[in-house]
Design a protein around this motif. Structure first.
Motif, PDB file in Angstrom:
ATOM      1  N   PRO A  75      -3.833   9.867   3.380  1.00  0.00           N
ATOM      2  CA  PRO A  75      -2.980  11.215   3.359  1.00  0.00           C
ATOM      3  C   PRO A  75      -1.878  10.803   2.486  1.00  0.00           C
ATOM      4  N   GLY A  76      -1.634  11.419   1.441  1.00  0.00           N
ATOM      5  CA  GLY A  76      -0.487  11.302   0.463  1.00  0.00           C
ATOM      6  C   GLY A  76      -0.844  10.584  -0.961  1.00  0.00           C
ATOM      7  N   GLU A  77      -1.688   9.973  -0.749  1.00  0.00           N
ATOM      8  CA  GLU A  77      -2.171   9.084  -1.980  1.00  0.00           C
ATOM      9  C   GLU A  77      -2.481   9.995  -3.105  1.00  0.00           C
ATOM     10  N   ILE A  78      -3.114  11.023  -3.160  1.00  0.00           N
ATOM     11  CA  ILE A  78      -3.529  11.950  -4.214  1.00  0.00           C
ATOM     12  C   ILE A  78      -2.232  12.434  -4.928  1.00  0.00           C
TER      13      ILE A  78
ATOM     14  N   GLN B 107       0.823  -1.146  -0.109  1.00  0.00           N
ATOM     15  CA  GLN B 107      -0.110   0.021   0.094  1.00  0.00           C
ATOM     16  C   GLN B 107       0.740   1.324  -0.179  1.00  0.00           C
ATOM     17  N   PRO B 108       0.347   2.407  -0.276  1.00  0.00           N
ATOM     18  CA  PRO B 108       1.083   3.428  -0.344  1.00  0.00           C
ATOM     19  C   PRO B 108       1.254   4.167   1.029  1.00  0.00           C
ATOM     20  N   PRO B 109       2.412   4.794   1.305  1.00  0.00           N
ATOM     21  CA  PRO B 109       2.716   5.045   3.062  1.00  0.00           C
ATOM     22  C   PRO B 109       1.775   6.148   3.291  1.00  0.00           C
ATOM     23  N   PHE B 110       1.685   6.156   4.706  1.00  0.00           N
ATOM     24  CA  PHE B 110       1.010   7.253   5.042  1.00  0.00           C
ATOM     25  C   PHE B 110       1.824   8.649   4.874  1.00  0.00           C
ATOM     26  N   LEU B 111       1.446   9.589   4.296  1.00  0.00           N
ATOM     27  CA  LEU B 111       2.362  10.780   4.106  1.00  0.00           C
ATOM     28  C   LEU B 111       1.585  11.855   4.266  1.00  0.00           C
TER      29      LEU B 111
END
Length: 354
Positions: A310-313, A171-175
């Motif tokens: 958060p950060g995925e967009i 999965q993408p990191p939480f950013l």
């Protein structure tokens, strides 16, 4: 010249060339260039190459120290204090990040405080680097006064950003990277360059009235996120980044754009956590993946296609822009072309050819 898209690697080269010819040493020039293009890749144009002209102007005015590297003032246990020596903010930020990572590897947690720094770009630039190494990072910074305390109309606090990076697996990191104001001042400045209106809840004018006019907003005050909650968070960040480190606080932090006599004296805090002191990194990544899938599987409201973390967009924008190029408003293109021309560099070398 009116190109629509630029290649990100070409932009890094152009920006590094400009900075180098302005007197920044090679490695530092590349760091700053990467930081600025990183923001543009993520779609955060307010912290991207639109900032390059003002960085160079302050260098030319002698307001940024290019010869002295950031210096370690004290290291004790899991904490360190760094004097930025009025270097370029990104150079200072990377030095502090490296110190926080080293302390975290040694103690499980590392906190590096910074004083006497400058605008250090997008906080996500640092959070992303820590995430790539399997570390959790919290980044805080104070900033020049642009936001009044709740109930006031005169700016006292900066937008005082906060970023948090947490690694995942598939999965993408939480950013999370956000200002404590509804909008970053740079977004409003960019809207003023474009001649665009801003939402009414972003700022108030000098009389304390909501405004759609970015020029009036820049003369007034930004509004905090969540009202008094954002104000409290901004105050906390100012305290730990300024009072605790010995940097300036409140209106004492000098403007990047309007003060041409003094260094900015910004303060930062980098708090790094070594995940492996709690769980094996692979196990933590798997847990994060399962957790993120749970969040994204929450039933959506009518008209909502999917839940994003958060950060995925920004990650999706980055992927697209690395492939298709980075677009810029014509005003920014003209400013960059003018700056490049002054240093004998051709901005056209960064234009996408396909």
């Amino acid at each position: 010249m009116n190109p629509t898209r630029f290649h990100w690697k070409g932009l890094e080269q152009v920006a590094a060339q400009v900075l180098s010819r302005a007197g920044v040493r090679g490695e530092d020039a590349q760091l700053v260039a990467r930081s600025l293009v990183h923001a543009d890749l993520r779609g955060v144009e307010s912290h991207g190459l639109s900032r390059l002209p003002i960085y160079v102007q302050r260098i030319e005015a002698g307001l940024i120290e290019l010869t002295q590297p950031p210096a370690l003032v004290v290291r004790q246990g899991a904490t360190a204090l760094i004097d930025g020596k009025n270097q370029l903010g990104v150079v200072v930020g990377v030095a502090a990040l490296d110190e926080a990572k080293q302390l975290a590897r040694q103690h499980g947690i590392g906190l590096a405080g910074v004083r006497h720094s400058n605008h250090f770009g997008s906080c996500s630039y640092y959070a992303e680097q820590a995430v790539d190494e399997g570390l959790i990072l919290l980044v805080l910074s104070n900033a020049p006064a642009s936001m009044a305390p709740t109930g006031g109309i005169v700016p006292f606090f900066g937008t005082n950003p906060i970023a948090i990076g947490i690694p995942a697996g598939e999965q993408p990191p939480f950013l999370l990277d956000m200002a404590t104001s509804v909008a970053a001042r740079g977004k409003i400045a960019l809207a003023a360059k474009k001649g665009s209106a801003i939402p009414e809840d972003w700022a108030i004018d000098a009389d304390g009235l909501p405004t759609h006019d970015p020029t009036k907003a820049l003369l007034g005050s930004l509004l905090p996120i969540g009202g008094a909650k954002g104000y409290g968070l901004a105050m906390f960040i100012d305290i730990v980044c300024g009072l605790l480190t010995g940097a300036a606080v409140g209106p004492g932090v000098k403007s990047l754009y309007d003060n041409w006599q003094d260094p900015q004296d910004i303060g930062h805090v980098f708090l790094c956590i070594d995940v492996q002191r709690f769980l094996p990194l692979d196990a933590f990544r798997q847990s994060m993946d399962a957790y993120i899938r749970q969040v994204k599987n929450v039933p959506t409201a009518p008209g909502v296609a999917e839940i994003l973390i958060p950060g995925e967009i920004e990650q999706r924008i980055m992927t697209a822009r690395k492939q298709d190029g980075i677009p810029f408003p014509q005003t920014v293109v003209e400013e960059l072309a003018k700056l490049c021309s002054a240093y004998g560099i051709d901005l056209a070398q960064a234009v996408c050819t396909a």
